[in-house]
Scaffold this motif. Sequence first.
Motif, PDB file in Angstrom:
ATOM      1  N   ASP A   1       0.815  -1.225   0.000  1.00  0.00           N
ATOM      2  CA  ASP A   1       0.000   0.000   0.000  1.00  0.00           C
ATOM      3  C   ASP A   1       0.845   1.269   0.000  1.00  0.00           C
ATOM      4  OD1 ASP A   1      -2.442  -1.405  -0.073  1.00  0.00           O
ATOM      5  OD2 ASP A   1      -2.287  -1.788   2.070  1.00  0.00           O
TER       6      ASP A   1
ATOM      7  N   LEU B   1      -9.664   4.738  -5.785  1.00  0.00           N
ATOM      8  CA  LEU B   1      -9.474   5.968  -5.022  1.00  0.00           C
ATOM      9  C   LEU B   1      -9.413   5.681  -3.533  1.00  0.00           C
ATOM     10  CD1 LEU B   1     -11.992   8.281  -6.901  1.00  0.00           C
ATOM     11  CD2 LEU B   1      -9.495   8.359  -7.031  1.00  0.00           C
ATOM     12  N   ALA B   2      -8.684   6.520  -2.810  1.00  0.00           N
ATOM     13  CA  ALA B   2      -8.626   6.436  -1.356  1.00  0.00           C
ATOM     14  C   ALA B   2      -9.876   7.111  -0.777  1.00  0.00           C
ATOM     15  CB  ALA B   2      -7.375   7.146  -0.834  1.00  0.00           C
ATOM     16  N   VAL B   3     -10.159   6.829   0.471  1.00  0.00           N
ATOM     17  CA  VAL B   3     -11.281   7.454   1.166  1.00  0.00           C
ATOM     18  C   VAL B   3     -10.945   8.901   1.524  1.00  0.00           C
ATOM     19  CG1 VAL B   3     -12.719   7.331   3.230  1.00  0.00           C
ATOM     20  CG2 VAL B   3     -12.044   5.236   2.055  1.00  0.00           C
ATOM     21  N   LYS B   4      -9.656   9.172   1.765  1.00  0.00           N
ATOM     22  CA  LYS B   4      -9.224  10.494   2.220  1.00  0.00           C
ATOM     23  C   LYS B   4      -8.596  11.305   1.094  1.00  0.00           C
ATOM     24  CE  LYS B   4      -8.378   8.965   6.932  1.00  0.00           C
ATOM     25  NZ  LYS B   4      -7.408   8.916   8.018  1.00  0.00           N
ATOM     26  N   ASN B   5      -8.592  12.620   1.297  1.00  0.00           N
ATOM     27  CA  ASN B   5      -7.940  13.547   0.385  1.00  0.00           C
ATOM     28  C   ASN B   5      -6.799  14.249   1.095  1.00  0.00           C
ATOM     29  OD1 ASN B   5      -9.621  13.107  -1.853  1.00  0.00           O
ATOM     30  ND2 ASN B   5     -11.162  14.501  -1.027  1.00  0.00           N
TER      31      ASN B   5
ATOM     32  N   ASN C   1      -6.849  13.425  -4.178  1.00  0.00           N
ATOM     33  CA  ASN C   1      -7.025  12.141  -3.523  1.00  0.00           C
ATOM     34  C   ASN C   1      -5.678  11.657  -3.019  1.00  0.00           C
ATOM     35  OD1 ASN C   1      -7.326   8.918  -3.694  1.00  0.00           O
ATOM     36  ND2 ASN C   1      -9.326   9.860  -3.377  1.00  0.00           N
ATOM     37  N   CYS C   2      -5.677  10.949  -1.892  1.00  0.00           N
ATOM     38  CA  CYS C   2      -4.420  10.430  -1.324  1.00  0.00           C
ATOM     39  C   CYS C   2      -3.747   9.417  -2.240  1.00  0.00           C
ATOM     40  CB  CYS C   2      -4.670   9.813   0.051  1.00  0.00           C
ATOM     41  SG  CYS C   2      -4.957  11.053   1.319  1.00  0.00           S
ATOM     42  N   HIS C   3      -4.515   8.730  -3.059  1.00  0.00           N
ATOM     43  CA  HIS C   3      -3.936   7.825  -4.051  1.00  0.00           C
ATOM     44  C   HIS C   3      -3.642   8.665  -5.289  1.00  0.00           C
ATOM     45  CE1 HIS C   3      -5.848   3.993  -2.146  1.00  0.00           C
ATOM     46  NE2 HIS C   3      -4.882   4.516  -1.411  1.00  0.00           N
TER      47      HIS C   3
ATOM     48  N   GLY D   1      -8.844  -3.281  -4.335  1.00  0.00           N
ATOM     49  CA  GLY D   1      -9.665  -2.136  -4.676  1.00  0.00           C
ATOM     50  C   GLY D   1     -10.417  -2.316  -5.969  1.00  0.00           C
TER      51      GLY D   1
END
Length: 107
Positions: free
Chosen positions: A9, A42-46, A52-54, A105
């Motif tokens: 990850d 996509l990640a849940v967080k920004n 996006n964190c990803h 994912g």
Amino acid sequence: KFDGVISTDVAEHIPEDKVQWFLNDVIGYANKFVMFCIFTGLAVKNLPDGRNCHLTVQPAEWWLRQIGISLGNTDTDLPVVLERLDENIYKLTARMKDVVVVFRGKE
């Protein structure tokens, strides 16, 4: 150098224009094997700037192509052998080194 290197990850957090550098670096530390776990959605967080964190969201095929390039998959080098081990697990082999990739994912 180490016999094996595991990266879980992390790859999806690397900016797309730095992915090849990252893969080359990780693979370069391994004598025998590398294992990547890569999230393809996509990640849940920004990030604070709204991104996006990803930072690199690409399908499994894109990541496999990039890893193949890092293993020297060119017309002049030894070919990279790609095996599908399970629905989301692949193994690439080249130059006496195995790279196992687990994808997580939704694409």
